[in-house]
Design a protein around this motif. Sequence first.
Motif, PDB file in Angstrom:
ATOM      1  N   THR A 131       0.836  -1.210   0.000  1.00 10.98           N
ATOM      2  CA  THR A 131       0.000   0.000   0.000  1.00 10.98           C
ATOM      3  C   THR A 131       0.869   1.258   0.000  1.00 10.98           C
ATOM      4  N   ASP A 146      -7.468  -4.566  -3.427  1.00  8.25           N
ATOM      5  CA  ASP A 146      -6.827  -5.382  -2.391  1.00  8.25           C
ATOM      6  C   ASP A 146      -7.657  -6.647  -2.234  1.00  8.25           C
ATOM      7  N   GLU A 168      -3.264  -5.592  -4.878  1.00  4.56           N
ATOM      8  CA  GLU A 168      -2.603  -6.229  -3.739  1.00  4.56           C
ATOM      9  C   GLU A 168      -3.192  -7.628  -3.566  1.00  4.56           C
TER      10      GLU A 168
HETATM   11 MG   LIG Z   1      -1.922  -3.097   1.809  1.00  8.56          MG
END
Ligand SMILES: [Mg+2]
Length: 142
Positions: A43, A82, A111
């Motif tokens: 991130t 994510d 992610e």
């Molecule tokens: Mg992350």
Amino acid sequence: MRKPAEILTASAEETIAFAKHFGQGLKPGSVFCLEGPLGSGKTTFVKGLAQGLGVDHSEQVKSPTFVLMHVYKSKTPLYHFDCYRLDSTEELENIGFGDFVNDPKAISCVEWAEKAKDLIPPHARHIHFEILDTTRRRIIIS
Ligand SMILES: [Mg+2]
Ligand SMILES: Nc1ncnc2c1ncn2[C@@H]1O[C@H](COP(=O)(O)OP(=O)(O)OP(=O)(O)O)[C@@H](O)[C@H]1O
């Protein structure tokens, strides 16, 4: 095959600075799968990338863990996924993941891309994050 690049960073700020520079040179249409353990800097990297793309308020870039996806507006939009909490790839299909990652005008970062399995397009590049110690990370871009 592109030769993998390896970068060592000694702080979150260094990762952000590197990602910012990296983001400035990106072609729209790029997709990055960010892989590596919890807290390895995925991130943080996206935050820097957003700065490089000229996203307003890129300091607000945070993990989309609870919403699966954030869209950050800039000349080249940034789609940030994510998949950590993903139960099935169907959830991604339902939000139009395929259309986002194939948008030739945007940049996508995913992610925990391992969980998106075969929904990841073949042109995606992989960025692997490794924790060396509390403040040092190895970042391998292939
Ligand atoms: Mg992350
Ligand atoms: N060299 C470094 N690069 C990136 N982050 C670092 C570094 N050194 C320390 N950190 C810290 O490690 C943490 C990385 O968190 P981040 O949310 O970016 O990880 P993540 O890989 O996205 O984790 P998750 O899988 O939970 O989403 C932050 O608290 C950051 O300040």
